[in-house]
Design a protein around this motif. Structure first.
Motif, mmCIF file in Angstrom:
data_model
loop_
_atom_site.group_PDB
_atom_site.id
_atom_site.type_symbol
_atom_site.label_atom_id
_atom_site.label_comp_id
_atom_site.label_asym_id
_atom_site.label_seq_id
_atom_site.Cartn_x
_atom_site.Cartn_y
_atom_site.Cartn_z
ATOM 1 N N GLU A 36 -9.714 1.902 2.858
ATOM 2 C CA GLU A 36 -9.133 1.005 3.867
ATOM 3 C C GLU A 36 -10.183 0.468 4.834
ATOM 4 N N PRO A 74 2.348 1.840 4.751
ATOM 5 C CA PRO A 74 3.305 2.922 4.869
ATOM 6 C C PRO A 74 3.409 3.536 6.266
ATOM 7 N N ARG A 128 0.799 -1.221 0.000
ATOM 8 C CA ARG A 128 0.000 0.000 0.000
ATOM 9 C C ARG A 128 0.832 1.271 0.000
ATOM 10 N N MET A 150 5.615 -13.280 3.824
ATOM 11 C CA MET A 150 5.225 -12.015 3.187
ATOM 12 C C MET A 150 5.059 -10.874 4.211
HETATM 13 N N1 LIG Z 1 -4.701 0.297 6.969
HETATM 14 C C1 LIG Z 1 -3.266 0.355 6.898
HETATM 15 C C2 LIG Z 1 -2.768 -1.028 6.500
HETATM 16 C C3 LIG Z 1 -1.262 -1.165 6.607
HETATM 17 C C4 LIG Z 1 -0.812 -2.553 6.191
HETATM 18 O O1 LIG Z 1 -1.411 -3.579 6.582
HETATM 19 N N2 LIG Z 1 0.239 -2.620 5.376
HETATM 20 C C5 LIG Z 1 0.730 -3.878 4.865
HETATM 21 C C6 LIG Z 1 1.306 -3.633 3.482
HETATM 22 S S1 LIG Z 1 0.145 -3.661 2.202
HETATM 23 C C7 LIG Z 1 1.897 -4.376 5.694
HETATM 24 O O2 LIG Z 1 2.647 -3.607 6.233
HETATM 25 N N3 LIG Z 1 2.050 -5.709 5.721
HETATM 26 C C8 LIG Z 1 3.181 -6.362 6.301
HETATM 27 C C9 LIG Z 1 2.920 -6.966 7.641
HETATM 28 O O3 LIG Z 1 1.758 -6.996 8.080
HETATM 29 O O4 LIG Z 1 3.881 -7.412 8.275
HETATM 30 C C10 LIG Z 1 -2.874 1.435 5.879
HETATM 31 O O5 LIG Z 1 -3.673 1.773 5.026
HETATM 32 O O6 LIG Z 1 -1.760 1.987 5.994
#
Ligand SMILES: N[C@@H](CCC(=O)N[C@@H](CS)C(=O)NCC(=O)O)C(=O)O
Length: 223
Positions: free
Chosen positions: A102, A54, A11, A38
């Motif tokens: 979101e 982010p 994101r 991931m």
């Molecule tokens: N609602 C949050 C979601 C943040 C989020 O879940 N980011 C994901 C990336 S798409 C992440 O960091 N995933 C890696 C993890 O959970 O370790 C936003 O919009 O910033």
């Protein structure tokens, strides 16, 4: 200096794109997902305890949540660009889409991703038929119909105007890009919804979008 803590294929690509649209200087700190889980590396937790991307830092400020980051950057540096004026009906639509992306769209797409993974991951042979049956039922009765409902809603919205807020491109379109890109990869968004596909084509053709891809590196969403 604005620093974007950027996780590959994530994101946070939207934040780079917004910064390019605004023509601001920024630094990108790259973080790579674990190739098996991931997940983001633990080092991201040193920036923000949740370790999600982010996250930006801007001087003493640390800010997470893509919607909040977009709102902050546009309010602080936009100089009236990429957001409708406060107090107008368009402003309310703008806030709506910033939250919808979101708050409503992404949870469904994340659910879909998780259920796809359960189906695809190895499991002991004796639980496989039951697990597959449960996953199939939840997908069919809950996730798929909801995703279809949301996509039809979004298609109808883009029949009314060129962009989500109106005929002007705003940062709400940037926020909405990720759920639509994810839906195209993992949730059956295709040419049967021509307005949404056209939206994707138009954003992908924007020079700032392409520059952001160069700054961000690999951007290949999971299915
Ligand atoms: N609602 C949050 C979601 C943040 C989020 O879940 N980011 C994901 C990336 S798409 C992440 O960091 N995933 C890696 C993890 O959970 O370790 C936003 O919009 O910033």
């Amino acid at each position: 200096m604005i620093i974007v803590h950027h996780l590959n294929n994530s994101r946070s690509q939207r934040v780079l794109w917004l910064l390019e649209e605004l023509g601001l200087e920024y630094e990108v700190k790259h973080y790579d997902r674990d190739p098996i889980t991931m997940l983001a590396p633990v080092s991201l937790r040193a920036v923000h305890l949740l370790g999600k991307s982010p996250v930006i830092t801007d001087g003493a400020l640390t800010l997470a949540e893509s919607g909040a980051i977009i709102e902050y950057l546009v309010d602080r540096y936009g100089d009236g660009r990429l957001a409708p004026p406060i107090g107008t009906p368009e402003r309310l639509r703008y806030i709506y889409w910033l939250h919808y992306a979101e708050g409503s769209a992404m949870p469904l797409l994340v659910l879909r991703l998780i259920f796809n993974k359960i189906e695809a991951n190895p499991m002991p042979f004796f639980v496989r038929p039951i697990a597959r049956m449960i996953v199939g039922r939840v997908k069919q009765s809950l996730i798929e119909p909801q995703i279809a409902l949301h996509l039809s809603y979004l298609e109808a919205e883009l029949e009314k105007s060129l962009w989500f807020v109106g005929n002007e491109f705003t940062s709400a379109d940037i926020q909405m890009s990720f759920p639509l890109e994810a839906a195209a990869v993992r949730a059956g968004l295709d040419i049967s919804r021509p307005k949404l596909m056209d939206f994707l084509d138009r954003i992908h053709a924007r020079p700032a979008y392409r520059r952001a891809l160069e700054r961000g590196g690999a951007y290949e969403l999971m299915n």
